[in-house]
Design an enzyme around this catalytic site. Structure first.
Site, PDB file in Angstrom:
ATOM      1  N   PHE A 375     -22.616  -3.081  18.129  1.00 11.34           N
ATOM      2  CA  PHE A 375     -21.501  -3.241  16.983  1.00 11.34           C
ATOM      3  C   PHE A 375     -20.554  -4.684  17.713  1.00 11.34           C
ATOM      4  CE2 PHE A 375     -21.823   1.325  17.621  1.00 11.34           C
ATOM      5  CZ  PHE A 375     -22.719   1.483  16.773  1.00 11.34           C
ATOM      6  N   CYS A 376     -21.084  -5.573  18.062  1.00 18.09           N
ATOM      7  CA  CYS A 376     -20.287  -6.759  18.668  1.00 18.09           C
ATOM      8  C   CYS A 376     -19.142  -6.268  19.233  1.00 18.09           C
ATOM      9  CB  CYS A 376     -19.899  -7.440  17.402  1.00 18.09           C
ATOM     10  SG  CYS A 376     -21.141  -8.284  16.197  1.00 18.09           S
ATOM     11  N   ALA A 377     -19.212  -5.043  20.141  1.00 15.94           N
ATOM     12  CA  ALA A 377     -18.245  -4.604  20.933  1.00 15.94           C
ATOM     13  C   ALA A 377     -19.016  -4.181  22.298  1.00 15.94           C
ATOM     14  CB  ALA A 377     -17.478  -3.754  20.195  1.00 15.94           C
TER      15      ALA A 377
END
Length: 458
Positions: A375-377
């Site tokens: 999740f781009c995290a």
């Protein structure tokens, strides 16, 4: 000048009308089903109200700040009126500035380019990459993931108090996690930042679509968000807040619109006088359609009433969390614990399942769109999973045996346009997949997990 738009019923006894509500998709098992869009945290569907407003304006489209003709003047007025609408939506202070960008990522990169010399940036490892990565040219202190809101404030206070030298500083923090949906103590973090002579920027990409955001009340210095999370298409974003750092910085982009006057010098060079207002960082022909769509979404959400929108969304959050809790194999990810307030973003893993395989089965066999991955995290998800960076492996075979750690996660997210039926279908599909397994085999193709149509059905 104004553009007349169709009146839309803003009753929220039912979900707000969104585009795509009647779209059907084919199932790998045969037949079609109405698509259940449960990936709002990536891109929310456009509100019907927004689409209608943009469609009403489209015949009048013209250049902005560039022409003397009627349509150019109308478009310019619409563009600047949209700036006022966004400022009102965010509760901006009288001397705040609204700059239009492409996205949250673009907004935070703009602010990173405007940092004063020797500015130190403080950012938790829990941030989305949009707010974790833009500060690479500054002195950055990455803070460990807190396990309570109180710990977040205490961690920041210690880091700010210990900084050397005691010069300009910026804190960057999310309002709502794009992984867990949990709300962060923004007002308390802002107070801590200001008490130690620092400024703070709020990444409101996941907060603004779900909760009211008031710059003055939260006492933050800047807010950044994206239109595509706020039920507005066309690739626009916002950076709103203090003017001084932006006014003193070199233009984010050099070009027409950012410059007030350009003249050749006798020595053959060029002298430029830049604008000091928002135009300084809006070079080029602006995305008037995208900007107007953001303003239309701001109006629609305000008129619908955030109190009622939040109340309904919390009912959906409770239903999803309780439904997942009834499946022993499902583990919901959380930093702050089960009682933490949150928006409609929930990530989880399923024991013994490859998360990409599980998400692909939800799509192919049930017509449900969710997200899988990190999740781009990445630092946050790996912290929550207790895993180290590594390749996720093939989607066709479960990567995690019972009791083992998953390498990535599944995220379900929803909001003002989500009907109850989509939540019920999602929970039923989760229970069925866990109980009986997927009805199809899956393989990796171009980095995606897809049904293996060449294999026999399970």
């Amino acid at each position: 000048m104004s553009v007349s738009t169709a009146a839309v019923d803003q009753s929220i006894c039912a979900p707000l009308p969104v585009l795509g509500a009647d779209v059907t998709v084919p199932l790998v098992t045969g037949g079609d089903v109405t698509y259940a869009a449960l990936d709002y945290a990536a891109s929310a569907p456009a509100l019907q109200r927004v689409w209608d407003d943009v469609a009403a304006y489209a015949p009048y489209y013209g250049s902005v700040h560039r022409g003397a003709g009627y349509l150019s003047q109308l478009s310019t007025d619409l563009f600047e009126a949209s700036r006022v609408t966004v400022a009102e939506f965010l509760g901006c202070r009288a001397d705040d500035q609204v700059v239009f960008t492409r996205s949250t990522t673009d907004s935070l990169n703009l602010l990173a380019a405007a940092l004063p010399a020797d500015c130190q940036v403080f950012v938790f490892e829990t941030e989305h990459h949009a707010s974790l990565l833009p500060w690479r040219d500054a002195r950055v202190s990455y803070l460990d993931a807190p396990r309570t809101p109180e710990q977040a404030v205490a961690t920041l206070e210690r880091a700010l108090a210990d900084r050397e030298p005691h010069g300009p500083a910026l804190v960057c923090v999310t309002g709502a996690s794009n992984v867990t949906g949990e709300l962060w103590p923004v007002k308390e973090l802002a107070a801590a930042a200001h008490a130690h002579g620092a400024r703070i920027v709020l990444d409101a990409a996941q907060l603004a679509p779900h909760h009211p955001v008031d710059i003055a009340e939260l006492d933050v210095d800047w807010v950044a968000f994206s239109g595509h999370k706020l039920y507005a298409p066309f690739g626009s974003g916002v950076l709103a807040g203090r003017t001084d750092w932006l006014r003193d910085a070199e233009p984010y982009l050099a070009g027409g619109g950012a410059s007030r006057k350009v003249a050749r010098r006798a020595d053959g060079g060029v002298d430029v006088e830049w604008h000091t207002n928002a135009a300084r960082h809006e070079a080029g022909s602006p995305n008037v359609i995208g900007v107007y769509s953001i303003a239309a979404a701001c109006k629609a959400l305000t008129e619908a009433g955030f109190d009622r929108l939040v109340a309904r969304e919390q009912q959906l959050v409770t239903r999803v969390r309780e439904g997942l809790a009834d499946v022993p194999e499902v583990k919901v990810l959380s930093l702050f614990g089960d009682d933490a307030p949150r928006v409609g973003v929930i990530s989880f893993v399923v024991e013994g399942w490859n998360s990409s395989h599980f998400a692909a089965a939800l799509s192919a066999e049930y017509g449900i769109g969710v997200r899988d991955g990190l999740f781009c995290a990445h630092p946050l998800v790996r912290t929550l999973l207790g895993s180290e960076p590594q390749d996720p492996g093939e989607c066709g075979a479960p990567e995690a045996a019972p009791g083992e750690r998953s390498l990535n996660a599944i995220r379900v997210s929803f909001g003002a346009g989500t009907p109850d039926e989509h939540i019920d279908r999602f929970l039923g599909a989760v229970r069925e997949l866990v109980a009986t397994g997927a009805r199809w085999t899956y393989r990796t193709e171009d980095g995606r997990c897809v049904p293996d149509r060449g294999a026999a059905q399970v």
